[in-house]
Design a protein around this motif. Structure first.
Motif, PDB file in Angstrom:
ATOM      1  N   THR A  48      49.588  43.840  34.230  1.00 42.07           N
ATOM      2  CA  THR A  48      51.035  43.681  34.042  1.00 42.07           C
ATOM      3  C   THR A  48      51.768  43.472  35.362  1.00 42.07           C
ATOM      4  OG1 THR A  48      51.244  46.082  34.042  1.00 42.07           O
ATOM      5  CG2 THR A  48      51.087  44.999  31.900  1.00 42.07           C
ATOM      6  N   ASN A  49      51.068  43.671  36.483  1.00 42.49           N
ATOM      7  CA  ASN A  49      51.611  43.334  37.808  1.00 42.49           C
ATOM      8  C   ASN A  49      50.663  42.350  38.478  1.00 42.49           C
ATOM      9  OD1 ASN A  49      53.782  45.235  37.691  1.00 42.49           O
ATOM     10  ND2 ASN A  49      52.327  46.860  38.156  1.00 42.49           N
ATOM     11  N   PHE A  50      51.158  41.594  39.430  1.00 44.13           N
ATOM     12  CA  PHE A  50      50.246  40.852  40.287  1.00 44.13           C
ATOM     13  C   PHE A  50      50.678  41.051  41.734  1.00 44.13           C
ATOM     14  CE2 PHE A  50      53.560  37.667  39.719  1.00 44.13           C
ATOM     15  CZ  PHE A  50      53.607  36.997  40.925  1.00 44.13           C
ATOM     16  N   ARG A  51      49.706  40.882  42.634  1.00 44.67           N
ATOM     17  CA  ARG A  51      49.963  41.078  44.068  1.00 44.67           C
ATOM     18  C   ARG A  51      49.917  39.753  44.803  1.00 44.67           C
ATOM     19  NH1 ARG A  51      46.466  44.805  47.423  1.00 44.67           N
ATOM     20  NH2 ARG A  51      44.787  43.707  46.367  1.00 44.67           N
ATOM     21  N   VAL A  52      50.796  39.642  45.789  1.00 45.79           N
ATOM     22  CA  VAL A  52      50.753  38.537  46.748  1.00 45.79           C
ATOM     23  C   VAL A  52      50.457  39.158  48.107  1.00 45.79           C
ATOM     24  CG1 VAL A  52      51.974  36.550  47.693  1.00 45.79           C
ATOM     25  CG2 VAL A  52      52.601  37.427  45.438  1.00 45.79           C
ATOM     26  N   LEU A  53      49.526  38.589  48.855  1.00 49.22           N
ATOM     27  CA  LEU A  53      49.161  39.146  50.149  1.00 49.22           C
ATOM     28  C   LEU A  53      49.132  38.068  51.226  1.00 49.22           C
ATOM     29  CD1 LEU A  53      46.851  40.324  47.840  1.00 49.22           C
ATOM     30  CD2 LEU A  53      46.602  41.974  49.682  1.00 49.22           C
ATOM     31  N   HIS A  54      49.472  38.469  52.433  1.00 50.81           N
ATOM     32  CA  HIS A  54      49.267  37.654  53.634  1.00 50.81           C
ATOM     33  C   HIS A  54      48.162  38.333  54.421  1.00 50.81           C
ATOM     34  CE1 HIS A  54      50.798  36.593  57.933  1.00 50.81           C
ATOM     35  NE2 HIS A  54      49.800  35.805  57.578  1.00 50.81           N
ATOM     36  N   VAL A  55      47.049  37.626  54.633  1.00 54.63           N
ATOM     37  CA  VAL A  55      45.869  38.208  55.290  1.00 54.63           C
ATOM     38  C   VAL A  55      45.552  37.401  56.539  1.00 54.63           C
ATOM     39  CG1 VAL A  55      43.410  38.734  55.035  1.00 54.63           C
ATOM     40  CG2 VAL A  55      44.947  39.034  53.085  1.00 54.63           C
ATOM     41  N   ARG A  56      45.257  38.097  57.627  1.00 47.40           N
ATOM     42  CA  ARG A  56      44.890  37.429  58.892  1.00 47.40           C
ATOM     43  C   ARG A  56      43.459  37.795  59.262  1.00 47.40           C
ATOM     44  NH1 ARG A  56      49.303  37.768  63.184  1.00 47.40           N
ATOM     45  NH2 ARG A  56      50.042  36.035  61.888  1.00 47.40           N
ATOM     46  N   VAL A  57      42.647  36.769  59.511  1.00 43.90           N
ATOM     47  CA  VAL A  57      41.257  36.965  59.921  1.00 43.90           C
ATOM     48  C   VAL A  57      41.176  36.720  61.418  1.00 43.90           C
ATOM     49  CG1 VAL A  57      38.871  36.217  59.594  1.00 43.90           C
ATOM     50  CG2 VAL A  57      40.458  36.183  57.656  1.00 43.90           C
ATOM     51  N   ASN A  58      40.768  37.757  62.173  1.00 41.21           N
ATOM     52  CA  ASN A  58      40.681  37.671  63.639  1.00 41.21           C
ATOM     53  C   ASN A  58      39.229  37.521  64.065  1.00 41.21           C
ATOM     54  OD1 ASN A  58      43.412  37.923  64.248  1.00 41.21           O
ATOM     55  ND2 ASN A  58      43.340  40.148  64.082  1.00 41.21           N
ATOM     56  N   GLU A  59      38.864  36.362  64.587  1.00 35.82           N
ATOM     57  CA  GLU A  59      37.482  36.133  65.012  1.00 35.82           C
ATOM     58  C   GLU A  59      37.100  37.048  66.171  1.00 35.82           C
ATOM     59  OE1 GLU A  59      34.608  32.485  66.576  1.00 35.82           O
ATOM     60  OE2 GLU A  59      36.781  32.242  66.568  1.00 35.82           O
ATOM     61  N   ASP A  60      37.996  37.222  67.140  1.00 34.86           N
ATOM     62  CA  ASP A  60      37.682  38.006  68.332  1.00 34.86           C
ATOM     63  C   ASP A  60      37.390  39.468  67.995  1.00 34.86           C
ATOM     64  OD1 ASP A  60      38.047  35.745  69.786  1.00 34.86           O
ATOM     65  OD2 ASP A  60      40.104  36.226  70.398  1.00 34.86           O
ATOM     66  N   GLU A  61      38.208  40.033  67.096  1.00 31.28           N
ATOM     67  CA  GLU A  61      38.057  41.455  66.762  1.00 31.28           C
ATOM     68  C   GLU A  61      37.181  41.679  65.537  1.00 31.28           C
ATOM     69  OE1 GLU A  61      41.973  43.087  66.294  1.00 31.28           O
ATOM     70  OE2 GLU A  61      42.709  42.045  68.071  1.00 31.28           O
ATOM     71  N   LYS A  62      36.693  40.594  64.910  1.00 29.92           N
ATOM     72  CA  LYS A  62      35.901  40.682  63.678  1.00 29.92           C
ATOM     73  C   LYS A  62      36.605  41.559  62.653  1.00 29.92           C
ATOM     74  CE  LYS A  62      32.448  38.089  64.875  1.00 29.92           C
ATOM     75  NZ  LYS A  62      33.247  37.371  65.857  1.00 29.92           N
ATOM     76  N   SER A  63      37.894  41.294  62.457  1.00 38.20           N
ATOM     77  CA  SER A  63      38.667  42.115  61.536  1.00 38.20           C
ATOM     78  C   SER A  63      39.402  41.252  60.517  1.00 38.20           C
ATOM     79  CB  SER A  63      39.673  42.978  62.295  1.00 38.20           C
ATOM     80  OG  SER A  63      40.606  42.165  62.973  1.00 38.20           O
ATOM     81  N   VAL A  64      39.623  41.832  59.338  1.00 34.54           N
ATOM     82  CA  VAL A  64      40.415  41.191  58.290  1.00 34.54           C
ATOM     83  C   VAL A  64      41.616  42.103  58.044  1.00 34.54           C
ATOM     84  CG1 VAL A  64      40.394  40.203  55.976  1.00 34.54           C
ATOM     85  CG2 VAL A  64      38.272  40.341  57.273  1.00 34.54           C
ATOM     86  N   LEU A  65      42.789  41.643  58.432  1.00 35.55           N
ATOM     87  CA  LEU A  65      43.981  42.491  58.383  1.00 35.55           C
ATOM     88  C   LEU A  65      44.907  42.071  57.250  1.00 35.55           C
ATOM     89  CD1 LEU A  65      44.849  42.521  62.199  1.00 35.55           C
ATOM     90  CD2 LEU A  65      43.550  44.241  60.935  1.00 35.55           C
ATOM     91  N   LYS A  66      45.348  43.036  56.477  1.00 35.70           N
ATOM     92  CA  LYS A  66      46.391  42.758  55.494  1.00 35.70           C
ATOM     93  C   LYS A  66      47.716  42.864  56.227  1.00 35.70           C
ATOM     94  CE  LYS A  66      47.666  45.796  52.330  1.00 35.70           C
ATOM     95  NZ  LYS A  66      47.604  46.687  51.161  1.00 35.70           N
TER      96      LYS A  66
END
Length: 483
Positions: free
Chosen positions: A90-108
């Protein structure tokens, strides 16, 4: 066996086992599966997986083995900004995600939850996708991203037949949705058309993402050896990287593709009837989908509490527990929540939790009842972990056999409340997988937001592969020109 149960067994050596305790153990005997039986169940699943992959046998297979068109796991070079849409209720989410190659991280970077009004859930497909596009536009405006054209990962948690990574046909609505004009159509195309009607922003490439695949991919950036995704929570499912030459329903022989097993349907053809107890049969009969997702009903969080409740009712009616007095609450379907099992088995606080839960259910308990309830919960959750291990062993052994390896080292990305919240489930699962797949060493990583970050990673990997393919095509053209 949990510490509390071991302590109770140790204490039990000081007194002769009562008739009631003997009866409790007798009731629980069908839930205790030998390693030989579990090995056999693992082999049955392997045969069903092969059937599900076949060009002519898949339509009759209980384990559907759906191609996802995800052809690689992360290699650590992915980077950039991505959008993710997660629609499944009944809800949906919208996200902006950044993938950082240098830090090997996936940030919301940010996210927003948007409600879907009832009238839109049962209106037209155009109304639904226009609502999604409008909410996505508002989110981009707030984030200052409206001028950018960002790739988008789309987690659409309804039964679909995926044709390509960016083409997915809705088979049927579930979860209270009934939007006209969507079943039988490509949901990616419907989303793109709605964005065009919105008219004030654009989106880039779109990748459709199953939540199990998102789990594997969200872990795969942290650990590039992650080739299995598993969910054991309200429901259960798994995916893994299969050799393309074995995926008979899709053109192409080289490389690998992620397969969404849909292993919750294991047993829908009756193949698990020999290990289903009378309580499993009752859970299935009283469910909204009798005969469907038999394996899921034996191991997942939606059903474990109900199995325990039915055991408690039957044992009380047989005057083994609670002086033979069943409360009205205990007779109520769904009254014994699966989270109660975790609370009862919690080391240190388990006994007090048991007293509180039983009292809240209107039951008069004795010390012997407390011991029995703990043993019942331990037995039901142990069977769940062991059956899950048998299924996971089938997947790991298949990867090992496919590649002709003497030994497989791989990582499993995991999500789900049963795995994460139950005090002994993960340890019991690991122990049994080790016994059933001795040639495989499995490392487990708990997923962080597979439907958000994982969706972004699927999109990032698809972009990387497309870019690499473009480079190869360009070099081939250059070579032709030179010749």
């Amino acid at each position: 066996m949990s510490t509390d149960v071991q302590r109770n067994v140790q204490n039990g050596k000081n007194h002769r086992m009562s008739k009631d305790e003997t009866e409790v153990k007798r009731f629980l005997e069908p839930f205790r599966l030998s390693q030989k039986t579990l090995q056999d169940i693992s082999s049955r699943l392997t045969q069903d997986m092969i059937k599900g992959l076949g060009r002519h046998s898949h339509h009759k297979a209980p384990v559907k083995m759906l191609p996802t068109f995800v052809r690689a796991t992360p290699d650590g070079t992915e980077k950039g900004d991505f959008l993710a849409l997660d629609l499944g209720g009944t809800n949906f989410r919208v996200l902006h995600v950044r993938v950082n190659e240098d830090e090997k991280s996936v940030l919301k970077m940010d996210s927003e939850i948007c409600a879907i009004p009832q009238e839109i859930m049962t209106g037209t497909g155009e109304q639904l996708f226009d609502h999604i596009a409008a909410c996505l536009g508002t989110f981009l405006e707030k984030q200052g991203l409206k001028e950018q054209v960002l790739p988008l990962g789309f987690t659409f948690s309804f039964p679909c037949e995926q044709k390509e990574i960016d083409k997915s046909i809705l088979i049927r609505w579930t979860k209270g949705f009934n939007c006209s004009g969507v079943e039988g159509r490509d949901v990616v195309q419907l989303l793109k058309e709605a964005v065009r009607r919105q008219g004030d922003y654009e989106i880039g490439t779109v990748a459709m993402v199953n939540d199990t695949v998102g789990t594997m991919m969200s872990c795969g950036y942290r650990d590039q050896s992650c080739e299995i995704g598993m969910i054991i929570g309200t429901g259960t499912n798994a995916c893994y990287m299969e050799e393309m030459c074995n995926v008979k329903r899709v053109e192409g022989e080289g490389g690998r593709m992620c397969i969404n097993t849909e292993w919750g349907g294991f047993g829908d053809d009756g193949s698990l009837r020999d290990i289903q107890t009378q309580f499993d049969l009752e859970v299935d009969r009283s469910s909204i989908n009798p005969g469907v997702h038999i394996f899921e009903k034996m191991i997942s969080g939606m059903y474990l509490g109900e199995i325990v409740r039915l055991l408690l009712v039957k044992m009380t009616e047989d005057k083994i527990l609670f002086s033979g007095k069943v409360s009205e609450k205990l007779r109520t379907s769904g009254a014994f929540l699966t989270k109660f099992i975790s609370e009862i088995e919690q080391e240190g606080s388990g006994e007090e939790n048991t007293k509180r839960i039983l009292s809240d259910l209107g039951l008069q308990w004795s010390t012997a009842d407390l011991r029995a309830v703990h043993l019942i919960c331990d037995t039901v959750s142990s069977r769940s972990a062991q059956l899950c291990a048998a299924a996971l062993a089938a997947v790991a052994n298949r990867i090992c056999t496919n590649r002709g390896l003497d030994h497989l080292d791989t990582t499993v990305g995991v999500d789900g409340t049963v795995f994460k919240k139950h005090p002994t489930f993960s340890a019991e699962l690991r122990s049994m997988v080790h016994k059933l797949a001795p040639k495989c060493t499995l490392k487990f990583i708990v997923s962080e937001d597979g439907s958000g970050k994982g969706a972004a990673m699927v999109t990032a990997v698809a972009q990387r592969i497309a870019a690499q393919s473009h480079l190869i095509d360009d070099s081939d053209e250059d070579e032709l020109e030179e010749n």
